[in-house]
Enzyme design. Sequence first.
Site, PDB file in Angstrom:
ATOM      1  N   SER A  44      -6.220   3.451   7.954  1.00  0.00           N
ATOM      2  CA  SER A  44      -7.287   4.250   8.342  1.00  0.00           C
ATOM      3  C   SER A  44      -7.514   5.552   9.246  1.00  0.00           C
ATOM      4  O   SER A  44      -7.335   6.151   8.839  1.00  0.00           O
ATOM      5  CB  SER A  44      -8.379   2.904   8.398  1.00  0.00           C
ATOM      6  OG  SER A  44      -9.118   3.042   8.584  1.00  0.00           O
ATOM      7  N   HIS A  45      -7.958   5.020   9.846  1.00  0.00           N
ATOM      8  CA  HIS A  45      -8.698   5.323  11.784  1.00  0.00           C
ATOM      9  C   HIS A  45      -7.560   5.938  12.440  1.00  0.00           C
ATOM     10  O   HIS A  45      -7.352   6.522  13.342  1.00  0.00           O
ATOM     11  CB  HIS A  45      -9.669   4.964  12.506  1.00  0.00           C
ATOM     12  CG  HIS A  45      -9.517   3.471  12.515  1.00  0.00           C
ATOM     13  ND1 HIS A  45      -9.689   2.713  11.754  1.00  0.00           N
ATOM     14  CD2 HIS A  45      -8.869   3.201  13.675  1.00  0.00           C
ATOM     15  CE1 HIS A  45      -8.857   1.070  12.648  1.00  0.00           C
ATOM     16  NE2 HIS A  45      -8.745   1.981  13.742  1.00  0.00           N
ATOM     17  N   ASP A  95     -13.885   8.362   7.700  1.00  0.00           N
ATOM     18  CA  ASP A  95     -12.377   7.673   8.441  1.00  0.00           C
ATOM     19  C   ASP A  95     -11.931   8.148   7.624  1.00  0.00           C
ATOM     20  O   ASP A  95     -11.756   9.118   6.504  1.00  0.00           O
ATOM     21  CB  ASP A  95     -12.762   6.026   8.730  1.00  0.00           C
ATOM     22  CG  ASP A  95     -12.411   5.475   7.676  1.00  0.00           C
ATOM     23  OD1 ASP A  95     -12.724   6.271   6.612  1.00  0.00           O
ATOM     24  OD2 ASP A  95     -11.813   4.483   8.383  1.00  0.00           O
ATOM     25  N   ASP A 146      -9.941   6.371   5.912  1.00  0.00           N
ATOM     26  CA  ASP A 146      -9.046   6.464   3.999  1.00  0.00           C
ATOM     27  C   ASP A 146     -10.954   6.560   3.419  1.00  0.00           C
ATOM     28  O   ASP A 146     -10.642   6.189   2.342  1.00  0.00           O
ATOM     29  CB  ASP A 146      -8.860   5.110   3.647  1.00  0.00           C
ATOM     30  CG  ASP A 146      -9.426   4.665   5.054  1.00  0.00           C
ATOM     31  OD1 ASP A 146      -9.559   4.485   5.943  1.00  0.00           O
ATOM     32  OD2 ASP A 146      -9.490   2.515   4.419  1.00  0.00           O
ATOM     33  N   ASP A 174     -13.466   4.183   4.060  1.00  0.00           N
ATOM     34  CA  ASP A 174     -14.556   3.748   3.933  1.00  0.00           C
ATOM     35  C   ASP A 174     -15.595   3.270   4.572  1.00  0.00           C
ATOM     36  O   ASP A 174     -16.792   2.706   4.980  1.00  0.00           O
ATOM     37  CB  ASP A 174     -13.664   2.162   3.649  1.00  0.00           C
ATOM     38  CG  ASP A 174     -12.712   1.859   5.360  1.00  0.00           C
ATOM     39  OD1 ASP A 174     -12.875   2.951   6.146  1.00  0.00           O
ATOM     40  OD2 ASP A 174     -12.489   1.035   5.177  1.00  0.00           O
ATOM     41  N   ARG A 175     -15.372   4.281   6.180  1.00  0.00           N
ATOM     42  CA  ARG A 175     -16.673   3.906   6.999  1.00  0.00           C
ATOM     43  C   ARG A 175     -17.712   5.940   7.147  1.00  0.00           C
ATOM     44  O   ARG A 175     -17.354   6.467   6.547  1.00  0.00           O
ATOM     45  CB  ARG A 175     -15.788   3.900   8.244  1.00  0.00           C
ATOM     46  CG  ARG A 175     -15.188   2.599   8.700  1.00  0.00           C
ATOM     47  CD  ARG A 175     -14.551   2.484  10.349  1.00  0.00           C
ATOM     48  NE  ARG A 175     -12.845   1.564  10.042  1.00  0.00           N
ATOM     49  CZ  ARG A 175     -13.270   1.565  11.632  1.00  0.00           C
ATOM     50  NH1 ARG A 175     -13.985   1.194  12.387  1.00  0.00           N
ATOM     51  NH2 ARG A 175     -12.497   0.586  11.513  1.00  0.00           N
ATOM     52  N   LYS A 181     -16.292  -1.101   2.051  1.00  0.00           N
ATOM     53  CA  LYS A 181     -17.414  -0.788   2.973  1.00  0.00           C
ATOM     54  C   LYS A 181     -17.065   1.032   2.131  1.00  0.00           C
ATOM     55  O   LYS A 181     -15.691   1.534   1.574  1.00  0.00           O
ATOM     56  CB  LYS A 181     -16.981  -1.049   4.151  1.00  0.00           C
ATOM     57  CG  LYS A 181     -15.924  -0.466   5.357  1.00  0.00           C
ATOM     58  CD  LYS A 181     -15.661  -0.421   6.532  1.00  0.00           C
ATOM     59  CE  LYS A 181     -14.164  -0.797   7.235  1.00  0.00           C
ATOM     60  NZ  LYS A 181     -12.893  -2.082   6.625  1.00  0.00           N
TER      61      LYS A 181
HETATM   62  C1  VG1 Z   1     -11.389  -2.980  12.606  1.00  0.00           C
HETATM   63  C2  VG1 Z   1     -12.920  -3.510  12.612  1.00  0.00           C
HETATM   64  C3  VG1 Z   1     -13.439  -3.893  11.491  1.00  0.00           C
HETATM   65  C4  VG1 Z   1     -12.648  -3.616  10.239  1.00  0.00           C
HETATM   66  C5  VG1 Z   1     -11.092  -3.427  10.586  1.00  0.00           C
HETATM   67  C6  VG1 Z   1     -10.930  -2.689   8.923  1.00  0.00           C
HETATM   68  O1  VG1 Z   1     -10.797  -4.384  12.590  1.00  0.00           O
HETATM   69  O2  VG1 Z   1     -13.538  -3.687  14.412  1.00  0.00           O
HETATM   70  O3  VG1 Z   1     -14.549  -4.385  11.678  1.00  0.00           O
HETATM   71  O4  VG1 Z   1     -13.010  -4.100   9.193  1.00  0.00           O
HETATM   72  O5  VG1 Z   1     -11.102  -2.801  11.599  1.00  0.00           O
HETATM   73  O6  VG1 Z   1     -11.293  -0.842   8.854  1.00  0.00           O
HETATM   74  P1  VG1 Z   1     -10.105  -4.892  14.218  1.00  0.00           P
HETATM   75  O7  VG1 Z   1      -9.466  -6.387  13.844  1.00  0.00           O
HETATM   76  O8  VG1 Z   1      -9.181  -3.192  15.013  1.00  0.00           O
HETATM   77  O9  VG1 Z   1     -11.177  -5.251  15.313  1.00  0.00           O
HETATM   78  V1  VG1 Z   1     -10.182   0.161   8.416  1.00  0.00           V
HETATM   79  O10 VG1 Z   1     -11.544   1.541   8.370  1.00  0.00           O
HETATM   80  O11 VG1 Z   1      -9.553   0.201   9.948  1.00  0.00           O
HETATM   81  O12 VG1 Z   1     -10.216  -0.122   6.696  1.00  0.00           O
HETATM   82 CO    CO Z   2     -11.061   2.516   7.235  1.00  0.00          CO
END
Ligand code: VG1
Ligand code: CO
Length: 544
Positions: free
Chosen positions: A113-114, A278, A280, A282-283, A377
């Site tokens: 992801s990010h 982001d 991947d 999804d945000r 998402k």
């Molecule tokens: C973070 C966010 C959470 C989100 C997760 C995955 O998790 O707070 O809301 O669902 O990333 O998003 P954490 O455990 O670091 O707080 V993504 O875009 O990385 O699938």
């Molecule tokens: Co993501």
Amino acid sequence: MNINNQSTTAFEGQKPGTSGLRKKVKVFQQPGYLENFVQSVFDSIGDFQGQTLVVGGDGRYFNAEAIQIIINMAAANGFSRVLVGQDGILSTPAASCIIRKHHAFGGLILSASHNPAGPDEDFGIKYNIGNGGPAPEKITDAIYAKTQTISSYKILKSSVQVDLSKIAISQIGAMSVEVIDSVSDYAELMQSLFDFPAIRALLASDFRMCFDAMHAVTGSYAKVILQDMLGAADDSLINCIPLEDFGGGHPDPNLTYAKELVDIVYSNHAPDFGAASDGDGDRNMILGKHFFVTPSDSLAIMAANAKAVPAYKDGIAGIARSMPTSSAADRVAKALGLDCYETPTGWKFFGNLMDANKVTLCGEESFGTGSNHVREKDGLWAVLFWLNILAVRGESVEHIVTEHWKEFGRNYYSRHDYEAVPTDAANQVMQHIRDQFESLQGSMLAGRKVQTCDDFSYTDPIDQSVSSNQGIRILFEDGSRIIFRLSGTGTEGATIRLYLESFEPDTNKQNMDAQDALAELIEASESISKLQHFTNRDKPTVIT
Ligand code: VG1
Ligand code: CO
């Protein structure tokens, strides 16, 4: 097909976090590391003989190599078909869409992801089930248990390299590999949900927008959907060439990491609308001219305006939000006579609610919003949702948000992240607060009375599964909240997230800066947690 039962030894700590297994690329590159995890997935998901697996990722470093390994293992394990995105690319929501549309057994999504990408940065993998959503905890727990006892994995004896660059079907023994267009199924779904002619007309008017793909996966999707299908001007898309290292950036769409876009929307030549996605896809982050929409408000505003969007014109079934997300959506749900569910952080908790048709819209404070059109998402979906609202209402983003506050009240909200702190210090902070639960109860803090404090625990209303220790909550009688939670997505030390919320019904007091409005709660948070003291930090890494 010649199958090798390659013997292996278990690696410690292959535990899926909030969104799958995330580790440094170098960790994933150890011989057998990825293979062990993939085999543990295959051994934990039931009978998939003769079924379809979807594979794709955000295009980061190691994506293509990982896909070749997975294809060789899928063939050896008995899948009959693999659908893989061209060049190995599938955004997370597109993978969810493809799993559903093609009735796949499930999918492996390669993404961190990010988190930054590149040889010295992060890689990740997660398994999504047949409904298109992240595997629920009972499956991720089984996968983890398997990784701790695994002794062999199945892979083809002589490895086959599939050409991922061309859309084509090839055969590996009894298994077919279909390299598919990464965008078309998803684009078609978006077209079926939104009023494309209205958005096209908006973009053809003097309305200006700026979308920042942050050199990550949504670049490919934005080009096709926003530009080719909806006619967005060339200069309205920035950083839309996906790069293996995301251009050295941190594709987290927030006020800190999406600085280039933030500077544009706060400049003298600001467009009417700004958005970013982001790594991947999804945000999303939504901005207006000189204006930031908090993700919690964004969810509430989408819910309040859902009928403007063709797919939701008959209304929505209900709303779900993660616990740390502000209760702005609850107020809309109440006004519409709908149920609002509060789940732990992570999209996997929304799947059951959507499958049971209890909710249509879901959201997290971390810039994640989505609906039952897929089971993830969805960043571009949120951008299109806002464009659809803007096209129908013909008002500015700021006007829509401030009108919303007038009607429902404003939930001031902020999240403070302390990234990469020592794990021991993070645990100390959490324990220090827990030790005060009893004395805090009913006491006065930040000029308001504490109603309860606890470790959030969730019982899934559909399958009754229980997830405990999902964050510490301090709830006040006036609706304010302070929440402390440890991140489950980092790869270095621990990350403490502090979430702050207060409610302001008075229209004359709704124009403060969020940090000022929350100042008392911020101060109280430090006094009860000694967070900065234990972690030896004098300020958060990121404030949103
Ligand atoms: C973070 C966010 C959470 C989100 C997760 C995955 O998790 O707070 O809301 O669902 O990333 O998003 P954490 O455990 O670091 O707080 V993504 O875009 O990385 O699938
Ligand atoms: Co993501």
